[in-house]
Write an enzyme that holds these catalytic residues in place. Structure first.
Site, short mmCIF file in Angstrom:
data_model
loop_
_atom_site.label_atom_id
_atom_site.label_comp_id
_atom_site.label_asym_id
_atom_site.label_seq_id
_atom_site.Cartn_x
_atom_site.Cartn_y
_atom_site.Cartn_z
N THR A 19 16.60 53.91 42.67
CA THR A 19 15.39 54.00 43.96
C THR A 19 15.22 55.40 44.12
OG1 THR A 19 16.30 51.88 44.54
CG2 THR A 19 14.95 53.35 46.27
N HIS A 66 12.99 56.96 41.86
CA HIS A 66 11.50 56.80 42.32
C HIS A 66 10.99 57.68 43.36
CE1 HIS A 66 11.31 53.08 39.87
NE2 HIS A 66 12.38 52.73 40.62
#
Ligand code: NAD
Ligand code: ZN
Length: 346
Positions: A44, A47
């Site tokens: 995450t 990202h």
């Protein structure tokens, strides 16, 4: 105590992170301040670093990111009495409402009102982190700080790999990212007979092997069905753990499950992913979506499994000082990595 600190901040909408000086948060009623020792980089975070379409939609700068960490209690907000200064802790990254139907029935991982540390509020890639005391998880000193630094991701692996009983079962894991690799070790630890792991990345397959996979398969180059025969599987896999987020991998899993098999889905499949429903319906498969960690049963098992001999150290591939964070993200983006750890000691 110092009033400003170093933090890795998404300062504006776009690629990268900035090492910035920001105020040390002050714990409010019911909160604690944690002095961060080590953090680990999650997919995450990558990202958000890369500023992909998901980040574009979900992240509001300026914000300190990060949610995998280990540290010590540095200050207690008003009304917090359960922890002592200096106590070694990690923490649950999902802050749940505590009073919805799911929270009240012990299913906080399904809370509709969840807020994510380092996603919806300031995170752990900083010298200090402030979180509600209910999210703090004390961790015994006999577990190394490096391992505790990625307990959040380990918890995803434990939640998925313990959703269905794997004792004496043949397990297929699709995706040998850090979570799939850890899941392979967990399944072996919990008595699975065969653990077959697929990935299209040979480096990652080698990590899965190190964590105890019975066989690893690159579906681009090898036939999974041949490997199943070699491994003595007759009717198919009993338990499937989807940890790639790839529709091709998920379809291969559905094809190779035995009738009546059980599949836990952690990987985030792209919207519109198509599957052959015959493989679900005629085979009588059970599909279970997995989100986060069970609060706090997963945390209990995470600690207990390490104390009963599960060794996660092969999944650690890179260590950097926090000031070298760009190299850490580079390692993550290369695909030639397992867990990447950042040290926050000065
Ligand atoms: P990762 O991206 O590091 O690993 C995914 C792996 O799948 C990669 O190594 C990739 O090479 C592999 N892969 C790609 N195509 C494949 C194919 N056709 N067959 C087999 N493998 C293939 O991710 P991770 O950090 O290990 O996390 C695993 C998945 O879980 C990701 O999709 C992530 O977004 C998701 N996730 C979900 C939750 C949740 O709460 N549901 C939490 C954390 C992570
Ligand atoms: Zn809730």
């Amino acid at each position: 105590m110092q009033t400003t600190m170093d933090a890795l901040v998404k300062t504006e909408r776009g690629k990268g992170l900035t090492l910035s000086r920001v105020p040390v948060p002050v714990p409010q009623r019911g909160e604690v301040l944690i002095k961060i020792h080590k953090t680990a980089i999650c997919g995450t975070d990558v990202h958000i670093y890369n500023w992909d379409p998901w980040s574009e939609k979900n992240i509001i700068p300026p914000m300190t990111i990060g949610h995998e960490y280990v540290g010590e209690i540095a200050a207690l907000g008003e009304g917090v009495t359960d922890y002592t200064l200096g106590q070694r802790v990690s923490g649950e990254g999902h802050i749940v409402c505590g009073h919805c139907r799911n929270c009240l029935s012990g299913n906080g991982h399904w809370c509709k009102f969840t807020k994510g540390v380092g996603v919806n509020r300031d995170g752990a890639f900083a010298e200090y982190l402030c979180i509600p005391s209910a999210n703090v998880r004390p961790v015994p000193e006999d577990i190394s700080e490096e391992i505790v630094s990625f307990f959040d991701a380990y918890g995803n692996a434990v939640h998925t790999a313990t959703e269905f009983n794997v004792t004496g079962e043949d397990v297929l894991i699709t995706g040998a990212g850090p979570i799939g690799v850890m899941a392979a070790g967990i399944c072996r630890h919990n008595g699975a007979r065969r653990v077959v792991v697929t990935d299209v990345n040979p480096y990652r397959l080698s990590l899965a092997k190190k964590m105890g996979a019975s066989a690893v398969v690159n579906p681009v180059e090898q036939s999974l069905e041949n490997i199943m025969r070699e491994q003595g599987l007759v009717e198919g896999f009993d338990v499937g753990l989807e940890m790639s987020g790839s529709g091709a991998a998920f379809n291969q899993m559905l094809r190779t499950m035995r009738n009546g098999g059980k599949v836990a889905l952690l990987g985030l499949l792209a919207p519109g992913t198509v599957i052959d429903w015959d493989n679900v319906i005629f085979k009588g498969l059970t599909l279970q979506g997995i989100y986060g960690r069970k609060l706090f049963e997963t945390w209990y098992k995470m600690i207990a499994m390490i104390q009963s001999g599960l060794d996660l150290s092969p999944v650690i591939t890179h260590r950097f000082h926090y000031t070298e964070f760009n190299q850490g993200f580079e390692a993550m983006n290369s695909g030639m990595s397992g867990k990447v750890i950042l040290d926050w000691n000065k």
